[in-house]
Design a protein around this motif. Structure first.
Motif, PDB file in Angstrom:
ATOM      1  N   TRP A 148       0.848  -1.206   0.000  1.00 16.96           N
ATOM      2  CA  TRP A 148       0.000   0.000   0.000  1.00 16.96           C
ATOM      3  C   TRP A 148       0.880   1.251   0.000  1.00 16.96           C
ATOM      4  N   HIS A 149       0.592   2.173  -0.913  1.00 19.84           N
ATOM      5  CA  HIS A 149       1.262   3.484  -0.872  1.00 19.84           C
ATOM      6  C   HIS A 149       0.271   4.517  -0.359  1.00 19.84           C
ATOM      7  N   SER A 151      -1.161   8.110   0.156  1.00 17.00           N
ATOM      8  CA  SER A 151      -1.057   9.422  -0.488  1.00 17.00           C
ATOM      9  C   SER A 151      -0.843  10.501   0.568  1.00 17.00           C
ATOM     10  N   SER A 221      -3.008   2.133  -4.357  1.00 17.63           N
ATOM     11  CA  SER A 221      -2.989   3.494  -3.826  1.00 17.63           C
ATOM     12  C   SER A 221      -4.349   4.133  -4.023  1.00 17.63           C
ATOM     13  N   CYS A 226      -0.308   9.868  -7.629  1.00 20.39           N
ATOM     14  CA  CYS A 226       0.741   8.942  -7.167  1.00 20.39           C
ATOM     15  C   CYS A 226       0.817   7.739  -8.099  1.00 20.39           C
TER      16      CYS A 226
END
Lengths: 256, 223, 474
Positions: A148-149, A151, A221, A226
């Motif tokens: 998971w990125h 934001s 994301s 992103c």
């Protein structure tokens, strides 16, 4: 709600209808993520309205120093959200622009009160799914390892921290491996990516290395800025990792 | 240069008056509510100060001059700078003289102005001893107010600083120490908090002790 | 862009090529961030002390002129001589005149960012006075004839090996060693001689207390205490925003400062100076001078929003948490204050014509805002300065100096298109059809595709899909 992350958002009652603000990046590059977001909401029995007059929150111009131009575009949105329903946005960044920066942008303008009223109804999608709709997902997909990125603006402007990961953790066959530097900016920053391409490239380079280290097959994301940056770099570097918006990922996993 | 003074203040005043600022109330509760009970305070002070290489010597009111002497003798310390005009200094000189100084450190009084004492101070002193006004549990800090009898450099220039701490002179926070003792009514020439021996991490964030000031800080706890 | 404009992009490009430097910063900043997080692990305590610290700074700003007058009156009463300087030139001249009066040849300096702002060392050297930095990091940087790359850890860009070589090369009695304790001890021996013989000590001021006329300095090394106690004259230089109202305002600010800066509950020394040597005292300087510097700060103060820049307590945490700073290091900013705070402060102090690029050295990720111990809205000010740079005005020096007709036209066109549903849907439909035909060599796209695949326009926009799927419009 405050950008320094000191307060969380009060609960609201489950509404019968919501507006969906798609955002300009989703509109052009990730419409399937937008559709997935609307379908997730509909699956919870909520009526979703997508005003065709909408375009953009104004953030690109605002962050470039062209506030008058940003105001013009932001103002054009106000007419399309007249009902007193929540406005759900599949992007922490655009949601942050609307709920946090619109009050400043409209300060002293004749329609300030109206802008504030609209801004106060803005929700980031995952926050809305968790906090208001209290969704429970049943995973229908095969086992997969993802990461998971987070934001920047979802975390730090909308106060969205654990919600998206809580949703991903509901999926029984999905193994979520956290990034070493989950909260660090990927280097997109709107016009930053083209104004300072080398720094941006170094930043997304670190992000890609972090993603690769997890061994994940996909990076999920909640923000298309992103995603465009990270999946662009993954693809450019021929890395076998897929970048995907959380709405689309959830939709894939739960509606087969 | 009163011209600049007036220009600066004038500009500030105009700027502020055009856009006055109403600050939020300052709520000191977060400091007021930091409390530890008696035993915890000293434990915490020791733990925090030991974490930054402070050493502790436990002793009593009756024995401290002898214990300090024995400690320094064991360390091979050649001499100890002290303030002869303080009560602690008087005890040191009478009790060390009575017990005999053979093989132990020599007592050196800080009796002259630094101008005539500087060379000796920088080159010939191993250790210095001072009193303290107490210690702070929150941060693990000694409160030191130098005086004419215990000048400022005693706790800075010698390679080892010994600090006498009364075990009952403990505070929870820096804020508590200064408000309860009404420091604002009259500050001394110099007031210090000392929380360990001199240190630096300026070379690749690697901690090194004794960069400019004392290499060792020894807190002598007097019960 | 003006001719004297500082080129951040070019300098950062060079820094990015230096893998050693990037490694040094990445390691250092990762360590600082995780250690700071431990210090503020108790969220309720962090919120409480942060809110208190911000209120202390805001209260000081709300009464700034009065507090400076009070500080001056109380310092004067205590025997500290107060000087006012509108510009760095004036501040340098004040310092020099004191030096000349006491015939000073050697000055030892504690760490002071304001003196960096004044370029005081170079100025004194020009007048035949040796000005020696005594903070170990500053000393290293001075030996290297470089600038600090971080406001708290000036030599953070160098590793032990580089410092070992530097010492061997620049210090006569040095033996080559990579042992940090030995390197530190060498500096101790060299600098102790200087402390003992210096004519004047110079320091900065972390906080000045109006109520008592007290100058507060925090440090770990003891060089600050040396510089302010051993030489017969002490000169303290401070930016005019460094005043606080009451003595009891000091503890919360120090707590925030040391924990944010280096993740220490407190520094080794908190040094509070309220007067020169009094009758009967055996050491301490006979004279203390306090130089209060404006250098553009009163201009910043005049603007309601920009004023918040002056809350800063110079902890440097914004640097440690800035992903851009972490990549390029402090030198790329070519400024005494790098990183986020530098990117908002330098353009206001030196003007946008020279520093207008700095507010763009930021992805607006808000990592700095999240950890700023006094809640400075850094990113909002960044955005404001971007706007000031392209619009003529009088709030900031050099406003409008980065205006470009072409860029203004682009945004004007953009806003007209995006504010009209018809034009917007026409344009997006067109992009969906033809956008992917754009060659990767186009400006902007070229920068993007250096390390990334070209973004692909979808065949149909979300607007079109929503219509097709019958999603209601109202």
């Amino acid at each position: 709600m405050s950008h320094d992350g000191t307060t969380s958002r009060p609960d609201i009652e489950r509404p019968e209808s919501v507006y969906f603000f798609g955002t300009c990046l989703v509109d052009l590059f990730y419409p399937e993520a937008g559709m997935a977001g609307m379908e997730l909401l509909k699956a919870q029995g909520v009526r979703v309205v997508f005003p065709q007059g909408q375009s953009c929150c104004g953030q690109p111009a605002y962050n470039s120093g062209y506030r008058e131009e940003a105001l013009k575009v932001a103002r054009a949105q106000l007419d399309y959200f007249p009902g007193d329903w929540p406005i759900v946005v599949p992007s922490g960044s655009c949601a942050g622009m609307m709920s946090k920066h619109w009050p400043d942008l409209f300060k002293g303008e004749p329609d300030e009160a109206r802008a504030r009223q609209v801004a106060s109804r803005v929700w980031e999608l995952t926050q809305f799914l968790v906090q208001v709709l209290k969704v429970k997902f049943e995973d229908q997909g095969p086992p997969v390892k993802i990461t998971w990125h987070a934001s920047c603006h979802a975390q730090r402007e909308m106060g969205v921290t654990d919600e998206p990961k809580a949703l991903l953790r509901q999926l029984a066959n999905v193994e979520l491996v956290e990034l070493q530097r989950e909260k660090e900016c990927c280097g997109f920053g709107g016009t930053f990516a083209v104004r300072h391409p080398e720094i941006s490239a170094a930043m997304v380079g670190d992000k890609v290395a972090d993603i690769e280290n997890t061994g994940a097959k996909a990076v999920v994301s909640g923000d298309c800025g992103c995603l465009m940056n990270i999946s662009g770099a993954l693809e450019g570097g021929k890395k076998p990792v897929r970048g995907v918006h959380i709405a689309q990922f959830l939709k894939e996993r739960t509606h087969g | 240069m009163s011209e600049s003074r007036n220009a600066i203040l004038g500009k500030l005043r105009a700027g502020r008056d055009a856009h006055p600022l109403t600050p939020p109330e300052s709520d000191f509760a977060v400091l007021r509510n930091k409390r530890w009970d008696g035993a915890e305070r000293l434990e915490r002070i020791k733990r925090m100060m030991e974490a930054v290489h402070t050493e502790f010597l436990e002793t009593t009111e009756a024995d401290w001059p002898a214990d300090v002497q024995a400690f320094l003798k064991a360390q091979g310390t050649r001499n100890l700078l002290f303030g002869p005009a303080t009560e602690a200094g008087a005890r040191l000189s009478t009790e060390w003289a009575a017990s005999g100084m053979a093989g132990g450190p020599e007592l050196i009084p800080y009796a002259d102005r630094v101008e005539t004492f500087k060379e000796r101070l920088f080159d010939g002193i191993d250790a210095g001893i001072t009193t303290t006004l107490g210690a702070i549990a929150d941060t693990g800090s000694l409160i030191v107010w130098p005086t004419p009898e215990e000048p400022r450099l005693m706790s800075l220039v010698p390679h080892m600083h010994l600090a006498l701490l009364r075990a009952d002179a403990l505070y929870d926070t820096f804020w508590q120490a200064m408000t309860e003792n009404r420091w604002a009514d009259g500050m001394p020439t110099n007031a210090l908090l000392i929380s360990g021996p001199s240190k630096t991490a300026d070379i690749e964030q690697t901690l090194a002790y004794g960069v400019h000031g004392p290499k060792r800080l020894v807190v002598v706890i007097v019960r | 862009m003006g001719e004297t404009s500082i080129n951040f992009a070019k300098a950062s490009s060079a820094a990015l090529q230096d893998q050693q430097l990037r490694g040094n910063f990445r390691r250092a900043m990762d360590g600082l961030m995780s250690k700071r997080a431990v210090q503020f692990a108790d969220t309720a305590e962090w919120n409480g002390v942060r809110t208190l610290g911000a209120s202390v700074r805001l209260r000081a700003l709300s009464k700034l002129p009065e507090l400076l007058e009070k500080l001056e009156a109380n310092c004067t009463k205590n025997g500290i001589q107060v000087h006012w300087a509108s510009t760095t030139d004036e501040a340098n001249a004040i310092v020099l005149s004191i030096m000349q009066r006491v015939n000073a040849k050697l000055v030892v300096k504690g760490k002071s960012m304001v003196s960096e702002e004044m370029h005081l060392n170079a100025f004194l050297e020009k007048h035949g006075i040796e000005s020696l930095e005594s903070d170990l990091g500053e000393y290293i940087v001075q030996l290297d004839e470089a600038m600090p790359s971080h406001i708290i850890m000036p030599a953070i860009h160098m590793n032990t090996k580089q410092i070992a070589h530097l010492f061997k090369q620049k210090i006569k009695e040095a033996e080559y060693t990579e042992d940090v304790a030995q390197l530190t001890d060498l500096a101790r021996r060299v600098l102790r001689k200087k402390f003992a013989t210096a004519d004047v000590g110079i320091s900065g001021v972390n906080m000045a207390v109006a109520e008592t006329g007290t100058l507060c300095l925090v440090e770990n090394e003891g060089n600050g205490r040396m510089s302010t106690t051993v030489p017969p004259v002490h000169i303290a230089v401070m930016g005019l925003e460094k005043v606080v109202e009451k003595l009891e305002d000091v503890p919360p600010v120090i707590s925030l400062l040391t924990r944010s800066a280096t993740a220490q509950p407190i520094t080794t020394y908190v040094n509070m100076i309220s007067s020169p040597r009094k009758e009967g005292e055996k050491d301490g300087p006979n004279e203390i001078h306090l130089v209060i510097l404006d250098n553009g700060r009163s201009g910043i103060y005049a603007d309601e929003e920009l004023r918040n820049t002056l809350r800063c307590i110079r902890c440097g945490a914004c640097m440690n948490h800035c992903p851009v700073y972490t990549k390029v290091g402090g030198h790329a900013y070519q400024a005494p204050y790098p990183g986020p705070i530098g990117s908002i402060l330098m353009p206001q102090v030196e003007g946008l014509e020279k520093r207008g690029e700095l507010p763009h050295a930021c992805t607006m990720c808000n990592a700095c805002v999240e950890i700023c111990p006094v809640k400075i809205p850094i990113v909002e000010i960044m955005g404001r300065l971007r706007s000031e740079a392209v619009h003529p005005g009088d709030a900031v020096r050099g406003a409008g100096s980065h205006a470009s007709k072409a860029e203004a036209m682009v945004w004007k066109g953009w806003s007209m298109t995006y504010a009209s549903p018809l034009a917007y849907q026409f344009a997006t439909a067109l992009l969906a059809k033809l956008g992917n035909a754009a060659p990767a060599s186009l400006p902007l796209l070229k920068e993007w595709t250096n390390v990334r695949a070209k973004p692909r326009f979808a065949n149909r926009t979300l607007h079109a899909l929503a219509r097709e799927k019958g999603i209601p419009d109202v």
